[in-house]
Design a protein around this motif. Structure first.
Motif, PDB file in Angstrom:
ATOM      1  N   ARG A 122       0.808  -1.221   0.000  1.00 41.96           N
ATOM      2  CA  ARG A 122       0.000   0.000   0.000  1.00 41.96           C
ATOM      3  C   ARG A 122       0.841   1.270   0.000  1.00 41.96           C
ATOM      4  O   ARG A 122       0.587   2.208  -0.747  1.00 41.96           O
ATOM      5  N   THR A 130      -7.743  -3.994  -3.194  1.00 44.58           N
ATOM      6  CA  THR A 130      -7.143  -4.246  -1.882  1.00 44.58           C
ATOM      7  C   THR A 130      -7.526  -5.640  -1.406  1.00 44.58           C
ATOM      8  O   THR A 130      -8.471  -6.260  -1.918  1.00 44.58           O
ATOM      9  N   GLN A 138      -8.195  -7.941   2.198  1.00 44.39           N
ATOM     10  CA  GLN A 138      -8.476  -7.830   3.624  1.00 44.39           C
ATOM     11  C   GLN A 138      -7.319  -8.373   4.452  1.00 44.39           C
ATOM     12  O   GLN A 138      -6.764  -9.434   4.150  1.00 44.39           O
ATOM     13  N   GLU A 139      -6.944  -7.619   5.490  1.00 45.64           N
ATOM     14  CA  GLU A 139      -5.880  -7.996   6.420  1.00 45.64           C
ATOM     15  C   GLU A 139      -4.553  -8.245   5.703  1.00 45.64           C
ATOM     16  O   GLU A 139      -3.764  -9.122   6.095  1.00 45.64           O
ATOM     17  N   SER A 140      -4.298  -7.488   4.653  1.00 45.17           N
ATOM     18  CA  SER A 140      -3.036  -7.616   3.924  1.00 45.17           C
ATOM     19  C   SER A 140      -2.615  -6.239   3.431  1.00 45.17           C
ATOM     20  O   SER A 140      -3.450  -5.462   2.957  1.00 45.17           O
ATOM     21  N   PRO A 141      -1.311  -5.925   3.510  1.00 47.37           N
ATOM     22  CA  PRO A 141      -0.832  -4.646   2.987  1.00 47.37           C
ATOM     23  C   PRO A 141      -0.670  -4.660   1.475  1.00 47.37           C
ATOM     24  O   PRO A 141      -0.406  -3.636   0.858  1.00 47.37           O
TER      25      PRO A 141
END
Length: 219
Positions: free
Chosen positions: A135, A161, A163-166
């Motif tokens: 990100r 994007t 979820q729960e990941s950069p």
């Protein structure tokens, strides 16, 4: 693009006196699983196929307890707001109301998909590049500079994007079909290129997804 520009008047809204069976018939005819209930000009709610199955199909829909809490968009709402609500509520159609909250029409998920398929960005020849990055490394300005250094421009950009990941995926459409030099430039700046598509492959993929979506609506 706003809601009022996407309204379709092909599907007539339900009246409170219409039965669940009649509503199912309209749903089957237009390949949707949601229909608005309107009294005069007032939007009363959005009926789902599940609502009919949970109630007496021979009864008037005006007496149903609706599972959806009045999802709607206003005529001036942006396309992205419409897509967000459709996705959040898993809708096949969403009602549109004016500033007085009078029913203005309906937008179907098929209308949204057709808009993107017929959008000039999709029609203009070019190549597709999918980049993977974290990100904090994302900068559209930087990506644009790299593309423009190869005498090309970005026609559209989409960020996905997880979820729960950069990690994110950035899909770029550029106005060149031969993107070899652009790919080399991204590699020089240590960008991870996850996938690339030429125009034919991209539109074949888009058509396949469109056909799959229509088949899903027909089920």
């Amino acid at each position: 693009m706003t809601a009022e520009q996407l309204i379709s008047d092909i599907i007539i809204p339900l009246r409170t006196s219409d039965t669940g069976e009649e509503a199912l018939g309209i749903m089957n005819e237009f390949y949707v699983r949601h229909l608005p209930i309107v009294n005069q000009h007032e939007l009363l709610g959005l009926l789902s196929e599940d609502d009919i199955l949970d109630n007496d199909a021979e009864a008037a829909v005006g007496g149903y307890n609706l599972s959806l809490q009045h999802p709607f968009v206003r005529t001036k709402d942006h396309l992205y707001d419409i897509i967000r609500l459709v996705a959040d509520h898993q809708l096949t159609a969403i009602p549109v109301v004016d500033e007085k909250r009078h029913y203005a029409g309906l937008i179907t998920a098929e209308d949204l998909l057709r808009h993107f398929a017929e959008n000039g960005t999709f029609r203009e020849p070019g190549g597709i590049i999918v980049l993977e990055m974290v990100r904090q490394d994302y900068s559209l300005a930087q990506l644009a500079r790299i593309v423009e250094s190869e005498n090309a421009v970005i026609l559209s950009a989409h960020v996905q994007t997880f979820q729960e990941s950069p990690r994110i995926e950035v899909t770029l459409k550029v106005n060149k079909q031969n993107i070899t030099n652009i790919l080399a430039s991204f590699e020089r700046f240590d960008f991870v290129i996850k996938a690339t598509f030429n125009e034919v492959e991209y539109f074949d993929s888009l058509r396949e997804r469109y056909d799959s979506f229509i088949s899903y609506l027909n089920v």
